[in-house]
Design a protein around this motif. Sequence first.
Motif, PDB file in Angstrom:
ATOM      1  N   LEU A  71      77.451 -73.128  -4.911  1.00  0.00           N
ATOM      2  CA  LEU A  71      78.299 -72.508  -3.891  1.00  0.00           C
ATOM      3  C   LEU A  71      78.223 -70.986  -3.971  1.00  0.00           C
ATOM      4  CD1 LEU A  71      81.428 -74.820  -3.951  1.00  0.00           C
ATOM      5  CD2 LEU A  71      79.763 -74.566  -2.123  1.00  0.00           C
ATOM      6  N   PHE A  72      78.073 -70.474  -5.206  1.00  0.00           N
ATOM      7  CA  PHE A  72      77.919 -69.019  -5.368  1.00  0.00           C
ATOM      8  C   PHE A  72      76.658 -68.546  -4.659  1.00  0.00           C
ATOM      9  CE2 PHE A  72      77.650 -64.881  -7.018  1.00  0.00           C
ATOM     10  CZ  PHE A  72      76.420 -64.692  -7.620  1.00  0.00           C
ATOM     11  N   VAL A  73      75.552 -69.307  -4.858  1.00  0.00           N
ATOM     12  CA  VAL A  73      74.288 -68.921  -4.213  1.00  0.00           C
ATOM     13  C   VAL A  73      74.479 -68.888  -2.699  1.00  0.00           C
ATOM     14  CG1 VAL A  73      71.942 -69.703  -3.771  1.00  0.00           C
ATOM     15  CG2 VAL A  73      72.826 -69.736  -6.081  1.00  0.00           C
ATOM     16  N   THR A  74      75.079 -69.955  -2.174  1.00  0.00           N
ATOM     17  CA  THR A  74      75.299 -70.030  -0.724  1.00  0.00           C
ATOM     18  C   THR A  74      76.135 -68.859  -0.240  1.00  0.00           C
ATOM     19  OG1 THR A  74      75.530 -72.396  -1.143  1.00  0.00           O
ATOM     20  CG2 THR A  74      75.950 -71.638   1.097  1.00  0.00           C
ATOM     21  N   ALA A  75      77.257 -68.607  -0.943  1.00  0.00           N
ATOM     22  CA  ALA A  75      78.187 -67.566  -0.497  1.00  0.00           C
ATOM     23  C   ALA A  75      77.561 -66.185  -0.596  1.00  0.00           C
ATOM     24  CB  ALA A  75      79.461 -67.632  -1.341  1.00  0.00           C
ATOM     25  N   ALA A  76      76.842 -65.944  -1.708  1.00  0.00           N
ATOM     26  CA  ALA A  76      76.276 -64.606  -1.905  1.00  0.00           C
ATOM     27  C   ALA A  76      75.246 -64.292  -0.829  1.00  0.00           C
ATOM     28  CB  ALA A  76      75.630 -64.525  -3.290  1.00  0.00           C
ATOM     29  N   TYR A  77      74.355 -65.261  -0.571  1.00  0.00           N
ATOM     30  CA  TYR A  77      73.344 -64.987   0.442  1.00  0.00           C
ATOM     31  C   TYR A  77      73.943 -64.969   1.844  1.00  0.00           C
ATOM     32  CZ  TYR A  77      69.632 -64.822  -2.897  1.00  0.00           C
ATOM     33  OH  TYR A  77      68.838 -64.426  -3.926  1.00  0.00           O
ATOM     34  N   GLY A  78      74.975 -65.825   2.056  1.00  0.00           N
ATOM     35  CA  GLY A  78      75.635 -65.808   3.363  1.00  0.00           C
ATOM     36  C   GLY A  78      76.243 -64.450   3.657  1.00  0.00           C
ATOM     37  N   LEU A  79      76.963 -63.913   2.682  1.00  0.00           N
ATOM     38  CA  LEU A  79      77.622 -62.629   2.896  1.00  0.00           C
ATOM     39  C   LEU A  79      76.607 -61.495   2.985  1.00  0.00           C
ATOM     40  CD1 LEU A  79      80.237 -61.186   3.245  1.00  0.00           C
ATOM     41  CD2 LEU A  79      80.443 -60.959   0.774  1.00  0.00           C
ATOM     42  N   SER A  80      75.574 -61.564   2.144  1.00  0.00           N
ATOM     43  CA  SER A  80      74.580 -60.488   2.169  1.00  0.00           C
ATOM     44  C   SER A  80      73.849 -60.456   3.499  1.00  0.00           C
ATOM     45  CB  SER A  80      73.554 -60.682   1.052  1.00  0.00           C
ATOM     46  OG  SER A  80      74.193 -60.735  -0.183  1.00  0.00           O
ATOM     47  N   ASP A  81      73.516 -61.626   4.022  1.00  0.00           N
ATOM     48  CA  ASP A  81      72.855 -61.663   5.332  1.00  0.00           C
ATOM     49  C   ASP A  81      73.777 -61.105   6.404  1.00  0.00           C
ATOM     50  OD1 ASP A  81      70.752 -64.680   5.275  1.00  0.00           O
ATOM     51  OD2 ASP A  81      70.532 -62.671   4.420  1.00  0.00           O
ATOM     52  N   HIS A  82      75.047 -61.466   6.289  1.00  0.00           N
ATOM     53  CA  HIS A  82      76.017 -61.052   7.306  1.00  0.00           C
ATOM     54  C   HIS A  82      76.166 -59.537   7.320  1.00  0.00           C
ATOM     55  CE1 HIS A  82      79.389 -61.723   9.988  1.00  0.00           C
ATOM     56  NE2 HIS A  82      80.154 -60.966   9.220  1.00  0.00           N
ATOM     57  N   VAL A  83      76.220 -58.965   6.125  1.00  0.00           N
ATOM     58  CA  VAL A  83      76.463 -57.527   6.026  1.00  0.00           C
ATOM     59  C   VAL A  83      75.167 -56.743   6.124  1.00  0.00           C
ATOM     60  CG1 VAL A  83      77.200 -55.778   4.362  1.00  0.00           C
ATOM     61  CG2 VAL A  83      78.578 -57.790   4.724  1.00  0.00           C
ATOM     62  N   GLY A  84      74.039 -57.373   5.761  1.00  0.00           N
ATOM     63  CA  GLY A  84      72.756 -56.697   5.840  1.00  0.00           C
ATOM     64  C   GLY A  84      72.422 -55.922   4.581  1.00  0.00           C
ATOM     65  N   MET A  85      73.060 -56.288   3.443  1.00  0.00           N
ATOM     66  CA  MET A  85      72.746 -55.576   2.201  1.00  0.00           C
ATOM     67  C   MET A  85      72.174 -56.568   1.203  1.00  0.00           C
ATOM     68  SD  MET A  85      75.817 -52.927   1.506  1.00  0.00           S
ATOM     69  CE  MET A  85      75.269 -52.705  -0.158  1.00  0.00           C
ATOM     70  N   GLU A  86      71.109 -56.129   0.488  1.00  0.00           N
ATOM     71  CA  GLU A  86      70.463 -57.045  -0.454  1.00  0.00           C
ATOM     72  C   GLU A  86      71.418 -57.397  -1.591  1.00  0.00           C
ATOM     73  OE1 GLU A  86      66.758 -55.539  -1.764  1.00  0.00           O
ATOM     74  OE2 GLU A  86      66.413 -57.189  -3.162  1.00  0.00           O
ATOM     75  N   PRO A  87      71.503 -58.667  -1.943  1.00  0.00           N
ATOM     76  CA  PRO A  87      72.407 -59.021  -3.045  1.00  0.00           C
ATOM     77  C   PRO A  87      71.885 -58.452  -4.361  1.00  0.00           C
ATOM     78  CG  PRO A  87      71.114 -60.920  -2.359  1.00  0.00           C
ATOM     79  CD  PRO A  87      70.827 -59.839  -1.380  1.00  0.00           C
ATOM     80  N   PRO A  88      72.801 -58.021  -5.249  1.00  0.00           N
ATOM     81  CA  PRO A  88      72.372 -57.362  -6.484  1.00  0.00           C
ATOM     82  C   PRO A  88      71.851 -58.355  -7.524  1.00  0.00           C
ATOM     83  CG  PRO A  88      74.739 -57.557  -6.448  1.00  0.00           C
ATOM     84  CD  PRO A  88      74.261 -58.106  -5.141  1.00  0.00           C
ATOM     85  N   LEU A  89      70.903 -59.195  -7.133  1.00  0.00           N
ATOM     86  CA  LEU A  89      70.343 -60.164  -8.078  1.00  0.00           C
ATOM     87  C   LEU A  89      68.880 -59.819  -8.306  1.00  0.00           C
ATOM     88  CD1 LEU A  89      71.767 -63.395  -6.461  1.00  0.00           C
ATOM     89  CD2 LEU A  89      72.446 -62.490  -8.650  1.00  0.00           C
ATOM     90  N   LYS A  90      68.490 -59.763  -9.586  1.00  0.00           N
ATOM     91  CA  LYS A  90      67.094 -59.444  -9.895  1.00  0.00           C
ATOM     92  C   LYS A  90      66.237 -60.691  -9.662  1.00  0.00           C
ATOM     93  CE  LYS A  90      68.144 -57.585 -14.098  1.00  0.00           C
ATOM     94  NZ  LYS A  90      69.437 -56.963 -14.190  1.00  0.00           N
ATOM     95  N   GLU A  91      64.930 -60.447  -9.555  1.00  0.00           N
ATOM     96  CA  GLU A  91      64.004 -61.549  -9.272  1.00  0.00           C
ATOM     97  C   GLU A  91      64.128 -62.666 -10.301  1.00  0.00           C
ATOM     98  OE1 GLU A  91      60.065 -60.053  -7.689  1.00  0.00           O
ATOM     99  OE2 GLU A  91      59.420 -61.782  -8.876  1.00  0.00           O
ATOM    100  N   ASP A  92      64.185 -62.275 -11.586  1.00  0.00           N
ATOM    101  CA  ASP A  92      64.299 -63.294 -12.634  1.00  0.00           C
ATOM    102  C   ASP A  92      65.592 -64.074 -12.492  1.00  0.00           C
ATOM    103  OD1 ASP A  92      62.672 -61.668 -15.483  1.00  0.00           O
ATOM    104  OD2 ASP A  92      61.919 -62.737 -13.727  1.00  0.00           O
ATOM    105  N   GLN A  93      66.670 -63.383 -12.122  1.00  0.00           N
ATOM    106  CA  GLN A  93      67.957 -64.071 -11.976  1.00  0.00           C
ATOM    107  C   GLN A  93      67.888 -65.089 -10.844  1.00  0.00           C
ATOM    108  OE1 GLN A  93      70.478 -60.514 -11.665  1.00  0.00           O
ATOM    109  NE2 GLN A  93      71.650 -61.377 -13.341  1.00  0.00           N
ATOM    110  N   VAL A  94      67.220 -64.710  -9.750  1.00  0.00           N
ATOM    111  CA  VAL A  94      67.111 -65.644  -8.621  1.00  0.00           C
ATOM    112  C   VAL A  94      66.358 -66.895  -9.066  1.00  0.00           C
ATOM    113  CG1 VAL A  94      66.227 -65.960  -6.305  1.00  0.00           C
ATOM    114  CG2 VAL A  94      67.153 -63.762  -6.960  1.00  0.00           C
ATOM    115  N   VAL A  95      65.235 -66.686  -9.807  1.00  0.00           N
ATOM    116  CA  VAL A  95      64.448 -67.840 -10.254  1.00  0.00           C
ATOM    117  C   VAL A  95      65.275 -68.710 -11.193  1.00  0.00           C
ATOM    118  CG1 VAL A  95      62.422 -68.523 -11.562  1.00  0.00           C
ATOM    119  CG2 VAL A  95      62.261 -66.640  -9.974  1.00  0.00           C
TER     120      VAL A  95
END
Lengths: 83, 631
Positions: free
Chosen positions: B209-233
């Motif tokens: 749910l965190f993944v969904t919410a973070a990307y949902g909000l970031s897309d909405h606002v237009g700012m890249e979420p503060p997650l590094k590539e390794d963290q995303v993987v």
Amino acid sequence: MSNSVLSVISRFLSEYSSSTPSKLKLVDAYLLYILLTGAMQFLYCLLVGTFPFNSFLSGFISCVGCFILAVCLRIQPRPLHRF
Amino acid sequence: MAREAGLISLFLLALVLRAQALTPSHHLSSADVTRLKAFLNQPLEDLESAYYTIVGLSKLGARVSDEKAACQFLKSHHDPTSIDSLFFAAEASQALSDCEIPVSNETRDLLLAVVSEDSSVSQIHHAVGALGSLGLPLASQEVVSALAARITKEDNVMAIIVALQTASRLSQQADLSRILEEIEDLAARLDDLGGVYLQFEEGLEATALFVTAAYGLSDHVGMEPPLKEDQVVQLVNSVFSKKAWTSLAEAFSIASAAAALSDNRFHIPVIVGTQGPATVSHRQPTLKIQVTNVLSRPLPSASVVVESARSVSSKNVVLKQASFTLREEVFELNFLDSKPASGYYDFAVAVAGDARFVGSSVELKVKVSTEVGITNVDLSIVDKDQSIGPKSTKVEYPSKANGPLIADSHQNLALSFQLVDENTGVELTPHQTFVRLYNQKTDQEVVFVAEPDSKNVYRFELDTAERKSEFNSMSGTYALHLIIGDATLENPILWNIADIVLKFPDEDAPSVVQSKNLYVAKPEIQHLFREPEKKPATVVSNAFTALVLAPFLLLIILWYKLGANISNFSITPSALLFHLGHAAMLGLMYVYWTHLNMFQTLKYLAIVGSLTFLAGNRMLAQKAVKRIGSQ
């Protein structure tokens, strides 16, 4: 040499039997008994072996303990007729 | 100068980091996606599960089987006085096509009234969601301030995730920065498991749910979420590690996370895998690679390049910067064009085409296999003293030599051959090159290893006299086989070269060879009980018992002679009790020896001993009184 030893021993025995009160002699007889019992046990251990070791220890040490307690009674410096 | 040095070091650092980049180890394969859809597609029982089913399936791009029935279900089951019920019904109806929930003014007022500091975050989320899905207006700034106030009070992970989800439904004009900061704070609360997984201790559902919410909000606002590539993987690994989902809510969260990760504006995790085993041979010279997103859907804009292909054994770089060609959603590369020798190769593959790709550098191990051919086979019987010239036979694979070869104890058997790669003509040194001699009559088998010399020619020599112990000196006809095998060979070889008659010098071995049978019952072990100790003879023991008891007799005699008597024995109860107690203690000692244990003895001793002590004390006191009185 043995002559003088024998004479010393016989002198000692006669002195002992005359001057020691009979009550002390009773205690001395008891001491002798304990001593002999302990000596017999020790002799067995020397000759035949220490099996079973527990029995030897308990018998010998109880003899030693009784001997010591009786000696404590004997060396009390009480007047001889008061016991 | 310093700036250039700094840039170079940064570039090198980036190279190093890139070389160690993490790649996703888990994702949803097509079978998993089908299973997830089937799991979500449960019959509609209550409003919440209907919401999960309908919205979950829509996130995966599927539809409920009967939309009209679902819509009817929503309309009949929703309760206009409950916020949660309105939320589920409204969101689900948005996912269905052509389904409208009727709304009254009371409903709207109820929903708007919930938006305040006094309701919980999940209440606010449900109200905002319902208002949005029902097409009713709401004041975004009020919601933001209510959310900000609630977050400070409810500091747990789930509440903040729900706040993020709520914020993504608000108008873009509102100031969402306060809520946006929470993404970074939440990311800091994730637990790193072994550098591979990243998840909340609250569980998988919370992470998804965190993944969904973070990307949902970031897309909405237009700012890249503060997650590094390794963290995303690592998040990808965690969320998709579980393939058997226990509840609809969990499956829904996984589906939402998968949808968010496969289609957002900032990070798209890329899954690179080979189609079939990563093996290349002359019959199949192309290496096939599939590049998909986490839902196993192909990525249209991707292009695959192999940056370097390095041989594992010789560390030579065979291929550099070659791109794969796309054919029907599979990327192909004909690796055999670079004429690689057989063996294993490390491929560093990079996927390009979109700046959003995450986990796009992958290391693959590719095997190049080939066929082996045996040439220059020379089988000869050499005399030890070399007085007679060697008789050599040339045999061609796969035929067998004519007639058995005879070797007795004065002769050696020698075999030499060469192994070549059939396709390139290069000499090979496979892992398994065995020479096997098998006696059919006695079922004996002896295996030797053929070793290559410096020119890669394999030689094998059998000295019959020296090796007779291995054969148990059994003379007879042995079939000679050559066994060639390796992981990179497509055609392992078992070849009966010839029959050898071996004659051993002394026939002192038993005529029947006992096969060293390991599985026969072993001789029984007789257990030796501990011998009891040697006791002395009974006579000796009895004699010494008498000796030990004898001094007692002596004591009695001496005491009698000395005149010991008990005439002074005052028959008082305490004296009697004392003596009886004393005797009892001695008796107890005997009973302890025969029957009792220490604790019971101590118990009895305490009773008897205290009685004896008191009686003895009394007796002695009486005696003392008598003595003093008589003085």
